[in-house]
Write an enzyme that holds these catalytic residues in place. Structure first.
Site, PDB file in Angstrom:
ATOM      1  N   THR A  48      47.961  -9.355  21.616  1.00 32.18           N
ATOM      2  CA  THR A  48      48.338  -8.047  22.134  1.00 32.18           C
ATOM      3  C   THR A  48      49.514  -8.156  23.102  1.00 32.18           C
ATOM      4  O   THR A  48      50.300  -7.221  23.241  1.00 32.18           O
ATOM      5  CB  THR A  48      47.112  -7.401  22.830  1.00 32.18           C
ATOM      6  OG1 THR A  48      46.023  -7.405  21.903  1.00 32.18           O
ATOM      7  CG2 THR A  48      47.387  -5.992  23.294  1.00 32.18           C
ATOM      8  N   TYR A 136      39.816 -19.316  21.087  1.00 30.38           N
ATOM      9  CA  TYR A 136      40.252 -18.055  20.456  1.00 30.38           C
ATOM     10  C   TYR A 136      40.214 -18.270  18.945  1.00 30.38           C
ATOM     11  O   TYR A 136      41.088 -18.925  18.380  1.00 30.38           O
ATOM     12  CB  TYR A 136      41.661 -17.711  20.957  1.00 30.38           C
ATOM     13  CG  TYR A 136      42.280 -16.437  20.411  1.00 30.38           C
ATOM     14  CD1 TYR A 136      41.603 -15.568  19.573  1.00 30.38           C
ATOM     15  CD2 TYR A 136      43.583 -16.087  20.766  1.00 30.38           C
ATOM     16  CE1 TYR A 136      42.200 -14.407  19.097  1.00 30.38           C
ATOM     17  CE2 TYR A 136      44.189 -14.933  20.285  1.00 30.38           C
ATOM     18  CZ  TYR A 136      43.483 -14.101  19.446  1.00 30.38           C
ATOM     19  OH  TYR A 136      44.082 -12.956  18.970  1.00 30.38           O
ATOM     20  N   LYS A 164      36.106 -16.526  21.728  1.00 30.67           N
ATOM     21  CA  LYS A 164      36.488 -15.132  21.416  1.00 30.67           C
ATOM     22  C   LYS A 164      36.439 -15.048  19.903  1.00 30.67           C
ATOM     23  O   LYS A 164      37.249 -15.651  19.203  1.00 30.67           O
ATOM     24  CB  LYS A 164      37.894 -14.827  21.943  1.00 30.67           C
ATOM     25  CG  LYS A 164      38.369 -13.447  21.549  1.00 30.67           C
ATOM     26  CD  LYS A 164      39.447 -12.999  22.504  1.00 30.67           C
ATOM     27  CE  LYS A 164      40.840 -13.068  21.960  1.00 30.67           C
ATOM     28  NZ  LYS A 164      41.105 -12.128  20.879  1.00 30.67           N
ATOM     29  N   GLU A 191      36.729  -2.324  16.666  1.00 34.43           N
ATOM     30  CA  GLU A 191      36.080  -1.419  15.720  1.00 34.43           C
ATOM     31  C   GLU A 191      34.657  -1.861  15.394  1.00 34.43           C
ATOM     32  O   GLU A 191      33.915  -1.147  14.730  1.00 34.43           O
ATOM     33  CB  GLU A 191      36.920  -1.240  14.451  1.00 34.43           C
ATOM     34  CG  GLU A 191      37.537  -2.465  13.816  1.00 34.43           C
ATOM     35  CD  GLU A 191      38.830  -2.942  14.479  1.00 34.43           C
ATOM     36  OE1 GLU A 191      38.784  -3.253  15.677  1.00 34.43           O
ATOM     37  OE2 GLU A 191      39.849  -3.050  13.793  1.00 34.43           O
ATOM     38  N   SER A 207      42.516  -4.882  22.327  1.00 36.98           N
ATOM     39  CA  SER A 207      43.812  -4.237  22.566  1.00 36.98           C
ATOM     40  C   SER A 207      43.632  -2.753  22.867  1.00 36.98           C
ATOM     41  O   SER A 207      44.273  -2.204  23.762  1.00 36.98           O
ATOM     42  CB  SER A 207      44.709  -4.399  21.339  1.00 36.98           C
ATOM     43  OG  SER A 207      44.131  -3.740  20.216  1.00 36.98           O
TER      44      SER A 207
HETATM   45  C1  NAY Z   1      44.455 -10.640  21.522  1.00 36.43           C
HETATM   46  O1  NAY Z   1      44.699 -11.851  21.447  1.00 36.43           O
HETATM   47  O2  NAY Z   1      45.183  -9.892  22.159  1.00 36.43           O
HETATM   48  C2  NAY Z   1      43.316 -10.149  20.797  1.00 36.43           C
HETATM   49  O3  NAY Z   1      42.877 -10.804  19.871  1.00 36.43           O
HETATM   50  C3  NAY Z   1      42.669  -8.894  21.223  1.00 36.43           C
HETATM   51  C4  NAY Z   1      41.801  -8.374  20.152  1.00 36.43           C
HETATM   52  C5  NAY Z   1      42.609  -7.552  19.175  1.00 36.43           C
HETATM   53  N1  NAY Z   1      43.065  -8.396  18.104  1.00 36.43           N
HETATM   54  C6  NAY Z   1      44.324  -8.381  17.671  1.00 36.43           C
HETATM   55  C7  NAY Z   1      44.697  -9.427  16.674  1.00 36.43           C
HETATM   56  O4  NAY Z   1      45.134  -7.574  18.041  1.00 36.43           O
HETATM   57  O5  NAY Z   1      41.590  -5.605  19.846  1.00 36.43           O
HETATM   58  C8  NAY Z   1      41.779  -6.389  18.716  1.00 36.43           C
HETATM   59  C9  NAY Z   1      42.446  -5.566  17.604  1.00 36.43           C
HETATM   60  O6  NAY Z   1      43.756  -5.222  17.962  1.00 36.43           O
HETATM   61  C10 NAY Z   1      41.661  -4.285  17.358  1.00 36.43           C
HETATM   62  O7  NAY Z   1      40.333  -4.584  17.086  1.00 36.43           O
HETATM   63  C11 NAY Z   1      42.284  -3.471  16.206  1.00 36.43           C
HETATM   64  O8  NAY Z   1      42.059  -4.100  14.976  1.00 36.43           O
END
Ligand code: NAY
Length: 291
Positions: A48, A136, A164, A191, A207
């Site tokens: 993010t 992660y 994570k 989600e 995110s």
């Molecule tokens: C990160 O490293 O910022 C994350 O993994 C946060 C988690 C998010 N994953 C990604 C790949 O963006 O919040 C999720 C994701 O955006 C959300 O579930 C929408 O699919």
């Protein structure tokens, strides 16, 4: 030692149009997550944060700004993973010296690294730092899978305290919970916060929590209180929102939604695309619909 459990916003990157760091905007996003969103933690330098497109110096600067702005108001976890292992080691030391509460590292990606290589990577990152590491795990982006048995080997290192878990396989999540009752499991798909909470996660990192924190908190609290039907209603609305955000461009739309709240969240970093007028207009509609 500070508690690591709870809900974390994955901190967005804020950039000017020329791609340089928008420090003012970044500080506003951090404060918004602390003062308005009441998050338990911030995950700095993740996907993010558009971290994998940044130089080492830029990553360090963002870690510095986040610590300087947040001070001790919120738990801070720094994502230091990189396929440049020397950079990961350097960043792990850097954030530990800054006073971050924990580090995290994405599995090495791009090449098809084998398990012994993955293990060596984590052992090397934590070797010389006195901190806690959260792996992660995001196989759909990295192409690297780790089995429950392999996680058990990684967790033999006491500095590696959790994962994570960004995967939609709830059988594996259940197996992980069963196998590692004392390790921290953070859900990485916003989600799926409700089913992950039912399976006993220790927190979540997302995110969309930058803008949808109140609903995420409701889902998490209701599910933990066994009020599943109520939590599901909130998850439904949340997933309508997430579907609309994903359709319009994930990180850019979250930033545009923050802009609607008066936060100078800035642009995305190339090669992510610049905002189009259509994207801006759609973000305004999404804002009106859900907030
Ligand atoms: C990160 O490293 O910022 C994350 O993994 C946060 C988690 C998010 N994953 C990604 C790949 O963006 O919040 C999720 C994701 O955006 C959300 O579930 C929408 O699919």
């Amino acid at each position: 030692m500070r508690e690591l459990k709870g809900l974390y916003s994955a901190l967005l990157g804020a950039f000017h149009e020329d791609g340089s760091i928008n420090e003012k905007g970044l500080r506003q996003i951090i404060r918004h997550n602390i003062d308005h969103n009441k998050m338990d933690g911030l995950y700095v330098g993740g996907s993010t944060g558009e971290n994998f497109m940044l130089s080492t110096d830029e990553k360090k600067r963002i870690f510095e700004i986040a610590k300087d702005e947040a001070k001790n108001d919120i738990t801070l976890m720094a994502q230091v993973g990189s396929i440049n292992l020397k950079e990961s080691v350097e960043l792990a030391k850097f954030v530990t010296d800054l006073g971050y509460d924990a580090i995290s590292a994405v599995t090495p990606f791009y090449y098809k690294f084998g398990f012994e290589e993955v293990r060596h990577y984590y052992e090397t990152i934590v070797a010389d730092v006195d901190t806690r590491m959260v792996i992660y795990f995001i196989p759909f982006l990295t192409g690297v899978n780790i089995s429950v048995e392999q996680f058990a080997k990684l967790f033999e290192n006491k500095k590696i305290v959790g994962v994570k878990f960004t995967q939609g396989d709830f059988y594996v999540l259940e197996r992980m919970r069963r196998a590692f009752p004392d390790k921290l499991i953070f859900a990485g798909f916003d989600e799926m916060l409700l089913p992950a909470t039912v399976l006993g996660i220790d927190g979540a990192i997302g995110s969309t929590y930058n803008v949808n924190a109140a609903r995420a908190r409701q889902i998490y609290d209701l599910a933990r209180a066994n009020r599943i039907a109520e939590a599901l209603e909130v998850q439904h609305v949340t997933n309508d929102l997430i579907t609309d955000i994903l359709d319009n461009g994930l990180y850019g739309t979250i930033k545009l939604l923050l802009e609607e709240q008066g936060i100078e969240a800035g642009c995305c970093r190339a090669p992510m695309k610049a905002y189009t007028p259509e994207m801006r207009a759609r973000a305004k509609e999404i804002y009106k619909k859900y907030f």
